[in-house]
Enzyme design. Structure first.
Site, PDB file in Angstrom:
ATOM      1  N   MET A 176       0.997  -1.124  -0.016  1.00  0.00           N
ATOM      2  CA  MET A 176       0.140   0.009  -0.272  1.00  0.00           C
ATOM      3  C   MET A 176       0.866   1.446   0.064  1.00  0.00           C
ATOM      4  O   MET A 176       0.434   2.430   0.367  1.00  0.00           O
ATOM      5  CB  MET A 176      -0.834  -0.089   1.136  1.00  0.00           C
ATOM      6  CG  MET A 176      -2.029  -1.174   1.248  1.00  0.00           C
ATOM      7  SD  MET A 176      -3.556  -0.904   1.818  1.00  0.00           S
ATOM      8  CE  MET A 176      -2.805  -0.502   3.506  1.00  0.00           C
ATOM      9  N   HIS A 188       9.476  -3.580   3.667  1.00  0.00           N
ATOM     10  CA  HIS A 188       8.895  -3.558   2.345  1.00  0.00           C
ATOM     11  C   HIS A 188      10.104  -3.823   1.293  1.00  0.00           C
ATOM     12  O   HIS A 188       9.982  -4.886   0.494  1.00  0.00           O
ATOM     13  CB  HIS A 188       8.127  -2.450   1.595  1.00  0.00           C
ATOM     14  CG  HIS A 188       6.906  -2.021   2.423  1.00  0.00           C
ATOM     15  ND1 HIS A 188       6.717  -1.145   3.162  1.00  0.00           N
ATOM     16  CD2 HIS A 188       5.433  -2.831   2.148  1.00  0.00           C
ATOM     17  CE1 HIS A 188       5.631  -0.979   3.698  1.00  0.00           C
ATOM     18  NE2 HIS A 188       4.708  -1.899   2.980  1.00  0.00           N
ATOM     19  N   ASP A 195       1.723  -8.699   9.411  1.00  0.00           N
ATOM     20  CA  ASP A 195       0.257  -9.053   9.035  1.00  0.00           C
ATOM     21  C   ASP A 195       0.349 -10.469   9.142  1.00  0.00           C
ATOM     22  O   ASP A 195       0.020 -11.289   8.008  1.00  0.00           O
ATOM     23  CB  ASP A 195       0.003  -8.236   7.850  1.00  0.00           C
ATOM     24  CG  ASP A 195       0.141  -6.734   7.930  1.00  0.00           C
ATOM     25  OD1 ASP A 195      -0.210  -6.266   8.485  1.00  0.00           O
ATOM     26  OD2 ASP A 195       0.895  -6.413   6.879  1.00  0.00           O
TER      27      ASP A 195
END
Lengths: 275, 275
Positions: free
Chosen positions: A26, A33, A146
């Site tokens: 996102m 990331h 997550d």
């Protein structure tokens, strides 16, 4: 690095790569990331990264509008990390008028985040499936931060026979233990100082577990005590679950995962640790 | 023709074909299916056909158990029609224990069959998506007899960005006009004689429409009269809808589709005709 803003242009460029790793994000990229991008590059020869703040995975009272965005900085970081293709679609492109299809996942998607954030995992499953169908990677990379999202993605990928291998990478942390998250930038200075308490609470649960504690109430109370003492009493959940099912078991199984969701002002922080 | 009974074996063989057409079926093949296979062969060079009576698209009081099956005859017909790969999975393989993912389609899937058969289109969407992910065809072929199913498939394929072109082929009919269907074999001799009334009812609606009739009540009543007079009064629906949305409009648009669902004893027959 090539940058694409339409599905058609991305699809046309994708044909040049026999194998491709994929990192869906996102945006507002952090070291977590970038670690996924570097690993995807090493394991696949070429990497595609999507940047898309997906409206359908945010609830009506959640932070879609205030989610941090900085695509120019993101593209510079991706180039440096070795990404080959960047895909930045708009909500209108992925959800044109008349879209009416959703992927609903039961089981693991119904626990914890599934209860705190109704519709969240359906939004995740739908957008990840769409991105997989556009990007058509051999492997896709997700962060363990997550944890439940990773379990949900593995679940629907298996259930729908999607031909993509799911790779889950360890949590990237700041020096003080705070899990890297795009949302950390929205913490006040005061809450940024308190936030490493999540990591300490998970470490405390790990310590107790390794000393033989299997009573979930004891483990949960120990984590709550650390969080409350650090000035983070607004706890969405602080629990220990079976790492496969995300269900609370009493006593907890050996395959246990400690999970936290805590509100620090406007920001909802999550973190987890296998025990 | 190669025949496969497991997902893994099919996937391994599939890699030999750069382009592939696909015809998903529930078996007990008739001329309608074979026309799809021949067209898929002509347009793709190679064709895969699946035979799978999908339990999740049948309601609890529907005919899953009694749906006709004859895989040996099917395989002989497929070989003759030029199929290259046949895939015959079992329910256990496509729905192993722990499967919890469903694709839900709104809009067009909520009308007519969606109301008569709750869960039907979700079952169709889920199994077709799974088969597409296993077979990975460039094009897939469906029969216009299941007009609403075709519209639902086009809808979720677009919504999920599935990289498969959907080709819809005309209805194959018997000499007396009855639409070919695997279920026709279950008609009693008496109901088999009555069944062409569906075709005649659709022809009557077409005649009226071409003479300028746009009142949906008039068109519907005309179809009902033909069916009732023929001894088929158990009408699930006999209606005229917008061919894109499957919604009833009064007066009907120029883009109109007449649709029938009629019970003849144990068998539910459907048919349709663009007006």
């Amino acid at each position: 690095m090539q940058v694409f803003e339409t599905i058609g242009a991305f699809r046309a460029a994708r044909t040049a790569y026999p194998t491709l790793g994929f990192v869906p994000t996102m945006g507002f990229l952090h070291e977590g990331h970038l670690g996924l991008v570097r690993r995807a590059k090493a394991e696949n020869g070429a990497v595609a990264v999507s940047i898309f703040v997906n409206p359908t995975q945010f609830g009506p009272n959640e932070d879609y509008a205030s989610y941090p965005r900085d695509p120019e900085r993101d593209l510079a970081l991706l180039k440096e990390a070795g990404a080959d293709l960047a895909f930045l679609p708009t909500p209108d492109m992925l959800y044109p008028p008349g879209s009416v299809t959703r992927i609903e996942v039961g089981g693991v998607a119904e626990e914890l985040e599934g209860q705190s954030r109704p519709g969240h995992f359906s939004g995740v499953a739908t957008v990840v499936t769409k991105l997989f169908n556009i990007v058509q990677p051999q492997r896709a990379y997700f962060g363990q931060k997550d944890a439940q999202q990773c379990a949900v993605v593995r679940r629907f990928v298996a259930d729908l026979d999607i031909p993509v291998e799911i790779v889950v990478c360890d949590i990237a942390r700041e020096a003080d233990g705070l899990a890297r998250s795009s949302r950390n930038v929205r913490l006040t200075a005061e809450n940024r100082q308190k936030a490493p308490a999540l990591f300490r609470a998970l470490q405390e649960a790990t310590r107790l577990f390794r000393n033989g504690e299997r009573d979930v109430d004891v483990l949960e109370n120990a984590m709550r005590a650390v969080l409350t003492e650090a000035g983070l009493p607004d706890i969405d959940y602080a629990t220990v679950v079976n790492a496969d099912t995300f269900r609370r078991e009493q006593p907890c199984s050996d395959n246990a995962l400690a999970l936290l969701a805590v509100r620090a002002g406007e920001v909802r922080l999550i973190d987890n640790m296998p025990l």
